[in-house]
Design an enzyme around this catalytic site. Structure first.
Site, PDB file in Angstrom:
ATOM      1  N   GLU A  22     -11.971 -51.743   1.422  1.00 44.77           N
ATOM      2  CA  GLU A  22     -10.671 -51.329   0.889  1.00 44.77           C
ATOM      3  C   GLU A  22     -10.799 -50.000   0.171  1.00 44.77           C
ATOM      4  O   GLU A  22     -10.014 -49.093   0.350  1.00 44.77           O
ATOM      5  CB  GLU A  22     -10.137 -52.404  -0.062  1.00 44.77           C
ATOM      6  CG  GLU A  22      -9.043 -51.927  -1.000  1.00 44.77           C
ATOM      7  CD  GLU A  22      -7.762 -51.605  -0.273  1.00 44.77           C
ATOM      8  OE1 GLU A  22      -7.112 -50.624  -0.649  1.00 44.77           O
ATOM      9  OE2 GLU A  22      -7.404 -52.313   0.672  1.00 44.77           O
ATOM     10  N   LEU A  46       6.026 -41.550  12.208  1.00 45.15           N
ATOM     11  CA  LEU A  46       7.277 -42.166  11.725  1.00 45.15           C
ATOM     12  C   LEU A  46       7.895 -43.062  12.796  1.00 45.15           C
ATOM     13  O   LEU A  46       7.758 -42.813  13.982  1.00 45.15           O
ATOM     14  CB  LEU A  46       8.270 -41.081  11.320  1.00 45.15           C
ATOM     15  CG  LEU A  46       7.991 -40.351  10.010  1.00 45.15           C
ATOM     16  CD1 LEU A  46       9.121 -39.392   9.703  1.00 45.15           C
ATOM     17  CD2 LEU A  46       7.813 -41.323   8.876  1.00 45.15           C
ATOM     18  N   ASP A  77      -3.477 -44.899   1.321  1.00 45.56           N
ATOM     19  CA  ASP A  77      -3.302 -46.335   1.531  1.00 45.56           C
ATOM     20  C   ASP A  77      -4.268 -46.766   2.626  1.00 45.56           C
ATOM     21  O   ASP A  77      -4.755 -45.946   3.414  1.00 45.56           O
ATOM     22  CB  ASP A  77      -1.862 -46.679   1.918  1.00 45.56           C
ATOM     23  CG  ASP A  77      -1.554 -48.165   1.732  1.00 45.56           C
ATOM     24  OD1 ASP A  77      -2.412 -48.875   1.170  1.00 45.56           O
ATOM     25  OD2 ASP A  77      -0.474 -48.608   2.134  1.00 45.56           O
ATOM     26  N   GLN A 117      14.298 -38.219  13.031  1.00 47.44           N
ATOM     27  CA  GLN A 117      12.898 -38.615  13.190  1.00 47.44           C
ATOM     28  C   GLN A 117      12.157 -37.644  14.081  1.00 47.44           C
ATOM     29  O   GLN A 117      11.035 -37.226  13.784  1.00 47.44           O
ATOM     30  CB  GLN A 117      12.824 -40.017  13.800  1.00 47.44           C
ATOM     31  CG  GLN A 117      12.427 -41.093  12.806  1.00 47.44           C
ATOM     32  CD  GLN A 117      12.142 -42.418  13.504  1.00 47.44           C
ATOM     33  OE1 GLN A 117      12.050 -42.494  14.722  1.00 47.44           O
ATOM     34  NE2 GLN A 117      12.027 -43.459  12.728  1.00 47.44           N
ATOM     35  N   HIS A 148       0.715 -45.255   4.437  1.00 47.16           N
ATOM     36  CA  HIS A 148       0.782 -46.624   4.953  1.00 47.16           C
ATOM     37  C   HIS A 148       1.164 -46.629   6.433  1.00 47.16           C
ATOM     38  O   HIS A 148       0.550 -47.342   7.242  1.00 47.16           O
ATOM     39  CB  HIS A 148       1.806 -47.420   4.137  1.00 47.16           C
ATOM     40  CG  HIS A 148       2.137 -48.753   4.721  1.00 47.16           C
ATOM     41  ND1 HIS A 148       1.289 -49.835   4.640  1.00 47.16           N
ATOM     42  CD2 HIS A 148       3.229 -49.178   5.425  1.00 47.16           C
ATOM     43  CE1 HIS A 148       1.837 -50.869   5.265  1.00 47.16           C
ATOM     44  NE2 HIS A 148       3.013 -50.491   5.737  1.00 47.16           N
TER      45      HIS A 148
END
Length: 864
Positions: free
Chosen positions: A674, A864, A639, A614, A839
């Protein structure tokens, strides 16, 4: 400005008018010249009627006949009625043909036999949904009288109907070609009133039309009630066969999602098992627990607000669910409200008389639910407030504490985690119930419907397993497990980054964990192909938020590559402060670790290895890749996270930067809806970064958009796609765009048929692109991951816009490859990696940072 061509009745009227003009020209009649100034002309049917009347009154030379003005008694209504009937007949003769289905079928991969949770619905010949207009003479203003009069006529005809009391009537048969009048007698205080009910035929509706599909869904809603299923929210549950989990004060209700849709192979019923988890604890008991553990009134109200507001409650007396928006501390069940007659009645008396419920605590506060509802006769919505008594309002769903409790989730999963065979068995039991119920069969027969005996079976395809490429050209061939976690520890990463200047923050209680973590990180560097030196330790005197803020400001310098925090507990406020500082105020890559994850010596190596991977990504490194058979393409993911600052939303926009699709550039955009409002500037910025990185603009762009529902597809195509196309036009680029929408929240389930005739989860790479796909979209279903427990959820892909002219096999293979590139998990994921990155970015910014991250971090996966 050009107007769009007329449709429906407008097209019929235009055709009729043009036909009359041709006939008049044939006999020498010329249209009159319009005066320079004239009053506003009538429009629509009135304009056509006036034009036809003028033509009939005209002489062959073009001069109108000299006629006296008609007196009030000389009405022209009979002539108008005749014309109306002619127009109505012309409209009814128009053929409304259905569009042919769109086929988007590939052929790559090996064949596999599949089944789905769709049941075929067949329609009898000459049956369907026919639309009629209803008129009453004398006119009826009262809705209930309109419905009674129409019901009398339909009862005489022996036909079922769908009529909402307005002017539109739906029948399963065509009872008249043009118009027909029936007589109905309505009882009244002065005797029976005779009403003339005129039925005017409009058209036969296409099955794919919204009103038609809504009608079929209403029919199955009736069937669910006939079969004694209870509606909770949008779905239906069997309240007579609940599963009790007393040790956790929970109960589980089994049920179904039932939807009817017109798909590629015709009318289908989608039937999926669902479960509703209710708590046997009501809101009053929860308030009692909070009050006993926190006697301070101010603290109690804070906790009550945090635990109840936003939760969903279920009221057993009417089987309805409500979302709680507020707690009325100044209201009690003793308060009154006006009933339908306008008289004041207390909540205590209302529940006693209406539901035979006795409220025990008359001093408890009330829960508030607000919703916007339409008022009859008005297009506007008004806010309606519902007051609920905590004593009879049962909590639904699981709390965050329950979700983090392994024992609770394990016990709940015994009932909610359904295998493919169990799911199919539940569907067959439902079909048997429908077949054996005379009332349910009558509902279907009234509209000419027949339901199949079993679910659909159809051929599918499994795409070839991918090869994962690591550093130094090391390879790993994946199998049906779609997992390469072991290979990540045995092979070097594709883009290693040396960690020579990094900080490690920890408290006294975690001193040992910090030392072991640093030593293990240094040993893992060689296996990863990079150099990891010992960090500079920063010991904190306590774990207060202020201490972390001060330590960051005093120790982080411009040479610091990454900072790591080992926190004794996970607290949202502390995490938000750390991320806000490291992403906006002092831009630097950051990693937050809960010390509990480092406490297990048997698992600590694998955990630290994942943390090291990571950290490599957050420094701009890459871990692995797959082969892509193209060059010069840019892959984007979009997203949106809702609930951003000030009630807005955060759009995450992520784009690839290199040929191997392993490096990404990320932007977070604040918006109010949205559908993204500010894609134009973000897309322009990303194109500039691509050109600066590669020396040229991309030849093709594939955008994968998550979070768009069926009702937003057209808006997305007109709004978001157009913004991107306009940017390419302004830059003068010939770059082509393929825009793909990803949908995860779907009810379709796909099963693989085993050799013994049973069903199991399909293997990774399974594609289904026919039969149950959308009738008018280029779409397909993809199962990218391996699921060992429960039933796998396929992902639905819709190619909304494509100037790249990609073949179905190319889009399907590309989406499957991208599911292998999420660096937070050494395996395939449910959606393509750029969507998951978008996302994660949007959620981090919307939940914790709540500001635009620093541009210095945009070329790294810092989220992340």
């Amino acid at each position: 400005m050009d107007r769009p061509p007329p449709k429906g009745r407008g097209a019929a009227l235009l055709a009729k008018r043009l036909q009359m003009q041709k006939e008049e020209k044939a006999i020498g009649v010329e249209p009159e010249a319009a005066p320079e100034e004239e009053p506003p002309k009538p429009r629509g049917r009135a304009a056509l009627l006036q034009k036809m009347r003028e033509k009939r009154m005209s002489k062959p030379g073009g001069e109108p006949e000299s006629k006296a003005e008609p007196s009030p008694s000389q009405s022209i209504i009979p002539e108008s009625k005749e014309k109306i009937e002619q127009i109505t007949k012309a409209v009814s003769e128009i053929s409304f043909s259905e569009k042919d289905p769109v086929f988007f079928k590939g052929d790559a991969g090996k064949p596999i036999q599949l089944s789905a949770n769709h049941i075929k619905l067949s329609l009898e010949k000459d049956r369907g949904v026919y639309e009629f207009e209803v008129k009453f003479n004398p006119d009826l203003d009262a809705k209930n009288k309109r419905m009674k009069a129409t019901a009398i006529v339909m009862r005489e005809l022996g036909l079922p109907k769908v009529f909402d009391g307005g002017n539109v009537l739906y029948l399963p048969r065509k009872i008249v070609d043009t118009t027909k009048t029936f007589m109905a007698k309505l009882p009244g205080p002065d005797g029976d009133e005779e009403i003339a009910v005129t039925i005017i035929y409009k058209r036969k509706k296409n099955l794919a039309e919204r009103e038609c599909l809504h009608l079929y869904n209403v029919l199955f809603k009736r069937i669910m009630h006939i079969l004694l299923y209870t509606q909770m929210g949008r779905n239906y549950f069997d309240t007579n066969h609940k599963f009790l989990i007393p040790q956790h004060k929970l109960e589980v209700y089994p049920g179904f999602v039932v939807t009817v849709d017109e798909l590629e192979d015709g009318l289908m019923l989608c039937l999926d098992t669902q479960h509703k988890v209710l708590r046997t604890q009501n809101a009053y008991e929860l308030l009692g627990e909070l009050r006993s553990s926190n006697p301070d009134p101010r603290r109690f109200k804070e906790l009550a607000t945090a635990n109840i507001i936003g939760s969903c409650v279920f009221t057993r007396y009417n089987n309805k669910t409500y979302t709680i928006q507020d707690i009325a501390w100044d209201m009690t069940p003793q308060d009154t409200f006006p009933n339908r007659d306008g008289e004041a009645i207390s909540f205590i008396d209302y529940y006693k008389h209406q539901h035979n419920i006795i409220i025990k605590d008359i001093n408890q506060p009330l829960l508030i639910n607000r919703k916007n509802v339409r008022v009859s006769g008005s297009a506007d919505k008004v806010e309606r407030m519902v007051c609920l008594v905590p004593e009879i309002s049962y909590l639904t769903g699981l709390t965050d504490t329950m979700r983090s409790d392994f024992k609770v989730m394990k016990d709940v999963a015994q009932y909610t985690r359904v295998t493919p065979n169990q799911r199919l068995q539940a569907l067959r039991v439902y079909l048997d119930k429908v077949k054996s119920s005379k009332d349910a069969q009558q509902v279907l027969a009234d509209w000419g419907l027949k339901i199949a005996d079993d679910t659909l079976k159809m051929p599918g395809r499994q795409l070839d397993n991918e090869v994962i490429y690591f550093g130094r050209d090391q390879q790993f061939q994946t199998n049906n497990n779609a997992d390469w976690s072991r290979a990540t520890g045995e092979n070097q990463v594709t883009g290693p980054v040396d960690m020579t200047h990094w900080l490690l923050f920890f408290t006294d209680r975690d001193k040992k964990y910090a030392k072991d973590f640093a030593d293990l990180m240094c040993r893992l560097g060689g296996a990863m192909g990079c150099v990891i030196k010992q960090p500079r330790p920063v010991r904190l005197s306590d774990d207060r938020t202020d201490s972390y803020m001060k330590a960051c400001q005093e120790n982080i310098t411009k040479d610091t590559q990454i900072v790591v925090f080992i926190c004794p507990t996970m607290r949202t406020d502390r995490y938000s402060v750390i991320k806000k500082i490291c992403c906006t105020q002092i831009p630097v890559a950051s990693q937050v670790i809960n010390s509990r994850t480092l406490s297990n010596p048997q698992k600590v190596r694998s955990i630290v290895q994942k943390i090291a991977l990571q950290m490599t990504c957050k420094l701009g490194g890459t871990l692995w890749t797959v082969r892509f058979p193209f060059k010069g393409w840019m892959i984007c993911g979009i997203d949106v996270y809702h609930g951003g600052p000030k009630g807005g939303s955060v759009c995450g926009f992520v784009a690839s930067l290199n040929e191997s699709i392993s490096r990404w550039y990320s932007l977070a955009i604040f918006q109010e809806k949205e559908l993204s409002d500010y894609l134009k500037s973000a897309f322009t910025k990303i194109l500039e970064v691509w050109k600066n990185t590669n020396g040229h603009f991309p030849s093709k762009i594939v955008v994968i958009r998550d979070g768009v529902g069926d009702g937003q597809l057209d808006h997305c195509k007109r709004y978001e796609v157009e913004q991107m196309e306009s940017v390419l036009r302004e830059l003068g680029l010939d770059t082509k765009i393929c825009f793909v929408v990803v949908q995860k929240r779907i009810n379709t389930r796909v099963f693989s048929i085993s050799r013994d005739g049973g069903c199991e989860n399909p293997p990774p790479g399974t594609v289904l692109d026919h039969t149950v796909t959308r009738r008018h979209h280029c779409d397909f279903f993809l199962v990218p991951q391996n699921v060992r427990q429960g039933t796998v959820n396929p992902t639905h892909y819709i190619v909304l816009h494509d100037t790249c002219q990609l073949k179905p096999d190319q889009v399907q293979r590309l989406c499957y490859k991208l599911c292998h590139l999420y660096y937070n998990w050494p395996g395939t994921i449910r959606v393509p990696a750029p969507c998951q990155y978008a996302h994660k970015l949007a959620a981090l910014v919307g939940q914790h940072i709540k500001k635009t991250p620093s541009a210095q971090l945009a070329d790294r996966l810092f989220y992340l």
